[in-house]
Design an enzyme around this catalytic site. Structure first.
Site, PDB file in Angstrom:
ATOM      1  N   SER A 140     -22.268  12.226  27.229  1.00  0.00           N
ATOM      2  CA  SER A 140     -22.086  13.643  26.898  1.00  0.00           C
ATOM      3  C   SER A 140     -20.622  14.014  27.050  1.00  0.00           C
ATOM      4  O   SER A 140     -19.931  13.479  27.929  1.00  0.00           O
ATOM      5  CB  SER A 140     -22.928  14.500  27.839  1.00  0.00           C
ATOM      6  OG  SER A 140     -22.605  15.861  27.668  1.00  0.00           O
ATOM      7  N   TYR A 156     -24.605  16.527  36.842  1.00  0.00           N
ATOM      8  CA  TYR A 156     -24.709  15.927  35.500  1.00  0.00           C
ATOM      9  C   TYR A 156     -23.338  15.468  35.018  1.00  0.00           C
ATOM     10  O   TYR A 156     -23.188  14.357  34.499  1.00  0.00           O
ATOM     11  CB  TYR A 156     -25.301  16.964  34.556  1.00  0.00           C
ATOM     12  CG  TYR A 156     -25.559  16.490  33.143  1.00  0.00           C
ATOM     13  CD1 TYR A 156     -26.624  15.639  32.857  1.00  0.00           C
ATOM     14  CD2 TYR A 156     -24.762  16.916  32.087  1.00  0.00           C
ATOM     15  CE1 TYR A 156     -26.884  15.223  31.555  1.00  0.00           C
ATOM     16  CE2 TYR A 156     -25.015  16.509  30.781  1.00  0.00           C
ATOM     17  CZ  TYR A 156     -26.073  15.660  30.526  1.00  0.00           C
ATOM     18  OH  TYR A 156     -26.330  15.248  29.232  1.00  0.00           O
TER      19      TYR A 156
HETATM   20  N1  LIG Z   1     -29.928  17.675  24.490  1.00  0.00           N
HETATM   21  C1  LIG Z   1     -28.615  17.784  24.523  1.00  0.00           C
HETATM   22  O1  LIG Z   1     -28.041  18.811  24.095  1.00  0.00           O
HETATM   23  C2  LIG Z   1     -27.769  16.650  25.046  1.00  0.00           C
HETATM   24  C3  LIG Z   1     -26.375  16.816  25.017  1.00  0.00           C
HETATM   25  C4  LIG Z   1     -25.574  15.764  25.475  1.00  0.00           C
HETATM   26  C5  LIG Z   1     -26.165  14.604  25.939  1.00  0.00           C
HETATM   27  N2  LIG Z   1     -27.524  14.483  25.967  1.00  0.00           N
HETATM   28  C6  LIG Z   1     -28.083  13.224  26.465  1.00  0.00           C
HETATM   29  O2  LIG Z   1     -29.010  12.718  25.526  1.00  0.00           O
HETATM   30  C7  LIG Z   1     -30.005  11.926  26.201  1.00  0.00           C
HETATM   31  C8  LIG Z   1     -31.394  12.392  25.769  1.00  0.00           C
HETATM   32  O3  LIG Z   1     -31.495  13.777  26.111  1.00  0.00           O
HETATM   33  P1  LIG Z   1     -32.673  14.721  25.580  1.00  0.00           P
HETATM   34  O4  LIG Z   1     -32.039  15.997  25.184  1.00  0.00           O
HETATM   35  O5  LIG Z   1     -33.551  13.981  24.628  1.00  0.00           O
HETATM   36  O6  LIG Z   1     -33.456  14.971  26.967  1.00  0.00           O
HETATM   37  P2  LIG Z   1     -35.002  15.288  27.256  1.00  0.00           P
HETATM   38  O7  LIG Z   1     -35.614  15.968  26.102  1.00  0.00           O
HETATM   39  O8  LIG Z   1     -35.001  15.950  28.585  1.00  0.00           O
HETATM   40  O9  LIG Z   1     -35.660  13.823  27.368  1.00  0.00           O
HETATM   41  C9  LIG Z   1     -35.245  12.990  28.409  1.00  0.00           C
HETATM   42  C10 LIG Z   1     -35.883  11.623  28.236  1.00  0.00           C
HETATM   43  O10 LIG Z   1     -35.443  10.786  29.335  1.00  0.00           O
HETATM   44  C11 LIG Z   1     -36.623  10.274  29.990  1.00  0.00           C
HETATM   45  N3  LIG Z   1     -36.432  10.080  31.419  1.00  0.00           N
HETATM   46  C12 LIG Z   1     -35.873  10.926  32.295  1.00  0.00           C
HETATM   47  N4  LIG Z   1     -35.964  10.417  33.545  1.00  0.00           N
HETATM   48  C13 LIG Z   1     -36.606   9.231  33.442  1.00  0.00           C
HETATM   49  C14 LIG Z   1     -37.021   8.254  34.372  1.00  0.00           C
HETATM   50  N5  LIG Z   1     -36.813   8.386  35.700  1.00  0.00           N
HETATM   51  N6  LIG Z   1     -37.642   7.141  33.924  1.00  0.00           N
HETATM   52  C15 LIG Z   1     -37.885   6.993  32.604  1.00  0.00           C
HETATM   53  N7  LIG Z   1     -37.540   7.891  31.664  1.00  0.00           N
HETATM   54  C16 LIG Z   1     -36.907   9.002  32.085  1.00  0.00           C
HETATM   55  C17 LIG Z   1     -37.685  11.346  29.757  1.00  0.00           C
HETATM   56  O11 LIG Z   1     -38.966  10.810  30.022  1.00  0.00           O
HETATM   57  P3  LIG Z   1     -40.172  11.750  30.630  1.00  0.00           P
HETATM   58  O12 LIG Z   1     -40.789  12.436  29.442  1.00  0.00           O
HETATM   59  O13 LIG Z   1     -41.088  10.786  31.294  1.00  0.00           O
HETATM   60  O14 LIG Z   1     -39.541  12.708  31.588  1.00  0.00           O
HETATM   61  C18 LIG Z   1     -37.409  11.672  28.291  1.00  0.00           C
HETATM   62  O15 LIG Z   1     -37.945  10.688  27.450  1.00  0.00           O
HETATM   63  C19 LIG Z   1     -29.741  12.096  27.689  1.00  0.00           C
HETATM   64  O16 LIG Z   1     -29.027  10.990  28.185  1.00  0.00           O
HETATM   65  C20 LIG Z   1     -28.882  13.349  27.747  1.00  0.00           C
HETATM   66  O17 LIG Z   1     -28.058  13.393  28.890  1.00  0.00           O
HETATM   67  C21 LIG Z   1     -28.332  15.489  25.533  1.00  0.00           C
END
Ligand SMILES: NC(=O)c1ccc[n+]([C@@H]2O[C@H](COP(=O)([O-])OP(=O)(O)OC[C@H]3O[C@@H](n4cnc5c(N)ncnc54)[C@H](OP(=O)(O)O)[C@@H]3O)[C@@H](O)[C@H]2O)c1
Length: 233
Positions: A140, A156
């Site tokens: 990020s 974070y």
């Molecule tokens: N959304 C944004 O705007 C944004 C911006 C910058 C970077 N990112 C990055 O993009 C990536 C995906 O984000 P997202 O927006 O898709 O987040 P999200 O909707 O919160 O999904 C998070 C994913 O990570 C999994 N996860 C979390 N903790 C875990 C654990 N202990 N063991 C196994 N799986 C785990 C969750 O599984 P569960 O369903 O089991 O919890 C889910 O599949 C992340 O690395 C995030 O930091 C996102």
């Protein structure tokens, strides 16, 4: 005649495919011909994600070392050669200099930093066996040091800055093995983490992951990307 995909015959692992950006990355890789190993925390969620892309399921809790190692064992059993590894799973904990707790920092470090480090280490055999593997870390710009950090979300931000250091360092170490390692910012994405007001869809975010997953031998490594373009660390 069937369309040729850029990842035909290749195997990819995507972590965190239960919701959010992960399923879109899995779908983008599968659409290019990869057999996708869909990771989720639970076996049921992994099976659902794998069914959506005709892939295979792997399960484990990435917050603990035993879970990471269990995931690596399942992957190695399914894929003696792993061409693409996408570290996508992540957690967001907020906090300021005044109120951040050790527990919140640790929660972010466990999933966002230690899991990619350990999982990459445990999968070095299959990555080396692929001949030319690509590792993609979904990071990020909240971990981007060069732009000056905006304050807040301290746990974070620290974790994403740390995982960026992992990418830069590991890319140098693994270059002789032909393994490319890059980080990406997906944009502000409409997921549980990004919230309903976010401007980017998971499918749009997945484009940069696909771009990095399909880099050719000798392609860019040890860099940070957004919208398929290099950005500053
Ligand atoms: N959304 C944004 O705007 C944004 C911006 C910058 C970077 N990112 C990055 O993009 C990536 C995906 O984000 P997202 O927006 O898709 O987040 P999200 O909707 O919160 O999904 C998070 C994913 O990570 C999994 N996860 C979390 N903790 C875990 C654990 N202990 N063991 C196994 N799986 C785990 C969750 O599984 P569960 O369903 O089991 O919890 C889910 O599949 C992340 O690395 C995030 O930091 C996102």
């Amino acid at each position: 005649m069937p369309r040729m995909g850029t990842l035909d015959g290749q195997v990819a692992l995507v972590t965190g495919t239960s919701r959010g950006i992960g399923p879109a990355i899995a779908a983008a890789l599968a659409a290019e011909g990869a057999h996708v190993l869909c990771h989720a925390r639970t076996a049921d969620a992994a099976r659902r994600a794998a069914a959506a892309v005709n892939g295979s399921a792997v399960a484990g809790d990435l917050a603990v070392s035993e879970g990471v190692i269990a995931v690596a064992r399942q992957v190695a059993a399914l894929a003696p050669a792993l061409h693409v590894l996408v570290h996508n799973a992540g957690v967001l904990r907020r906090g300021s200099a005044a109120d951040t707790t050790r527990e919140d920092v640790k929660a972010c470090l466990d999933v966002n930093v230690l899991a990619p480090i350990e999982l990459t280490r445990e999968l070095l055999g299959p990555l080396r066996a692929a001949g030319h593997a690509r590792v993609v870390v979904v990071s990020s710009t909240m971990g981007q040091l060069s732009s000056g950090m905006g304050g807040g979300s301290l746990p974070y931000r620290v974790s994403k800055a740390a995982v960026n250091a992992f990418v830069a360092n590991t890319a140098t170490e693994l270059a002789p093995a032909g393994i490319i390692v890059n980080a990406m910012h997906p944009g502000w994405v409409r997921t549980d983490m990004g919230g309903a007001g976010a401007t980017v869809t998971p499918e749009q975010a997945a484009r940069t992951a696909l771009y990095l997953a399909a880099l050719p031998p000798g392609g860019q490594t040890g860099l940070f990307f957004r919208d398929c373009e290099q950005i500053a660390w």
